[in-house]
Design an enzyme around this catalytic site. Sequence first.
Site, short mmCIF file in Angstrom:
data_model
loop_
_atom_site.label_atom_id
_atom_site.label_comp_id
_atom_site.label_asym_id
_atom_site.label_seq_id
_atom_site.Cartn_x
_atom_site.Cartn_y
_atom_site.Cartn_z
N CYS A 19 -1.04 5.13 -9.01
CA CYS A 19 -1.05 4.70 -10.44
C CYS A 19 -1.94 3.45 -10.60
CB CYS A 19 0.07 4.55 -11.11
SG CYS A 19 1.17 6.31 -11.16
N GLY A 30 4.88 -0.19 -8.56
CA GLY A 30 5.31 1.17 -8.72
C GLY A 30 4.43 2.02 -7.77
N CYS A 31 4.24 3.28 -8.12
CA CYS A 31 3.43 4.10 -7.53
C CYS A 31 1.96 3.71 -7.10
CB CYS A 31 3.54 5.50 -8.30
SG CYS A 31 2.10 6.67 -7.48
N PHE A 32 1.74 3.44 -5.96
CA PHE A 32 0.37 2.86 -5.59
C PHE A 32 -0.79 4.05 -6.13
CE2 PHE A 32 1.05 4.05 -0.70
CZ PHE A 32 1.14 5.37 -0.93
#
Length: 169
Positions: free
Chosen positions: A14, A10-12
């Site tokens: 995070c 997912g979002c890097f």
Amino acid sequence: MSELATLGGGCFWCTEAVYLRIPGVISVVSGYAGGKTENPTYKDICTGSTGHAEVIQIEYDPEITNFAKILDVFWLAHDPTTLNRQGNDIGTQYRSVIFYHDETQKEIATESKRKHQPLFADPIVTEISPLPKFYKAESYHQNYFATNPANPYCNYVIPPKLKKLGLIL
């Protein structure tokens, strides 16, 4: 000598925030991998047409941690059962992926996926592929959570991950 792991969950922002708190991790670099576009930018990635995923490249000390332990955190730090999605982040750029650096990592990743499947009601859809090329993301993405502590998205998503993993600030 240190070793590398390249993961997309997912979002890097995070995943980077999680791994920066893991003992034995030396550094975490946000970037892009898995697509056809040379030298992609964040703007390119956001179109979903590059084939790249947002990933992190983790440098770790194998005397303190190892690839299997890195993956133990990976499975719990995101939902590996959702195809091209993590929470409200939707698109191939948010896919769950392990980019292995050698055949040993491929074997460890395959076994780790099998071992962790019973933790999930749905099938794990995580891609396990050789790392084609890693492109470092723009400098403003690096260590994003620490440098942007007031970002509402980060404050909504990251602290629950850290708490779940026992890594709360």
